[in-house]
Design a protein around this motif. Structure first.
Motif: not given
Length: 305
Positions: A77-85, A140-142
């Motif tokens: 139940k981890k939360k991962v956010v990856v930003l791609f700029e 979530t991949l932004f």
């Protein structure tokens, strides 16, 4: 079961694997309809990249690890956010496509927000991004993120200098809040040279299958290359914090950039093996009184191929 036993089962399995390989090749098709002149310029500007065999071998290995990472995130139940700029045509979409290619879309999803509406423009700046943050067990991949304010909005004049300065003041604390809440936050900047972006834009102009990727904003980005460079440099310096540092991916070589980014991402999440329950296919229940209904022909998709 007797119908697909033995040799029949192996033939069916080979056919399925062949279909999978075809999908891999399809996703890798690039420079489909290039003029000879642009192709010569592009090939001259690029040293030989990885051999296709080596590239696919590593890509599949890394994708198998991404599946393990996904299973760990869902189980724990981890939360991962990856930003791609990065600049336009820097390769963000390509690596996102390879990351998500074999993952469960219920666990790993991509967020690519359009320009803010008039109502969103009047809200707290980060408000439109918050609903897209992951719950426990999600990634979530932004594809572009709240850093639009420090990049395109600043350079194109959609945000005032006061708003940009407020962003620089707020974003470190916003990201620290995310990390304190248990979010694993990873930030990537894809870096390409001026010449490489020009070549990729030329490819998009000459390839009908890629022209949709070019927008008037992208063309303005070419004109304002130096302004984007200055904005990027200040952004990286002022928003790279210990809790969420920036990671720069050298993107001129697309294949190496994809592999390097995925390999690095795997090191940023402390995933481990998850015990999987053995899956057994249950026997189908046969009802002797059931008779399959014949449906009207007009319900079926025409068999053109």
């Amino acid at each position: 079961m007797d119908e697909i036993d033995g040799k029949g089962a192996m033939d069916w399995l080979r056919a399925e694997l062949a279909d999978t390989r075809d999908e891999d090749y399809e996703i890798e098709l690039e420079d489909v309809v290039l003029s000879r002149r642009v192709r010569r310029i592009y090939e001259k500007a690029h040293p030989p990249s990885l051999e296709r065999r080596d590239y696919f071998h590593e890509l599949l290995r890394l994708q198998s690890e991404l599946i393990k990472l996904q299973d760990w995130v869902a189980h724990e139940k981890k939360k991962v956010v990856v930003l791609f700029e990065g600049r336009d045509a820097a390769g963000k979409g390509g690596v996102i496509k390879r990351i998500t290619q074999r993952l469960n879309p219920r666990v790993c999803r991509v967020v690519a927000l359009p320009a803010p509406t008039e109502r969103e423009s009047s809200q707290w700046y980060f408000q439109r991004y918050v609903p897209h943050l992951p719950a426990g067990g999600e990634i979530t991949l932004f594809d572009r993120s709240w850093y639009n304010r420090a990049g395109v909005e600043r350079v194109m004049g959609f945000a005032t200098e006061a708003e940009v300065e407020q962003f620089f003041h707020d974003v470190p604390e916003f990201e620290r809040m995310l990390v304190r809440s248990g979010v694993i936050l990873v930030k990537y900047w894809f870096s390409i040279t001026d010449e490489e972006q020009q070549l990729r834009f030329l490819i998009r102009i000459h390839d009908p299958m890629k022209q949709w990727k070019l927008s008037p904003m992208d063309l303005q980005a070419r004109v304002r290359w130096e302004q984007y460079t200055k904005a990027k440099e200040e952004m990286l310096i002022r928003t790279s914090i210990p809790e969420a540092p920036w990671h720069i991916v050298e993107g001129n070589d697309k294949k190496r950039a994809r592999l390097n980014c995925i390999d690095h991402l795997l090191t940023q999440v402390p995933y481990g093996p998850i015990a999987q329950e053995e899956v057994t296919l249950p026997e189908r229940v046969h009802n002797p009184e059931y008779e399959r209904r014949v449906l009207p022909d007009e319900l079926y998709v025409p068999k053109k191929y």
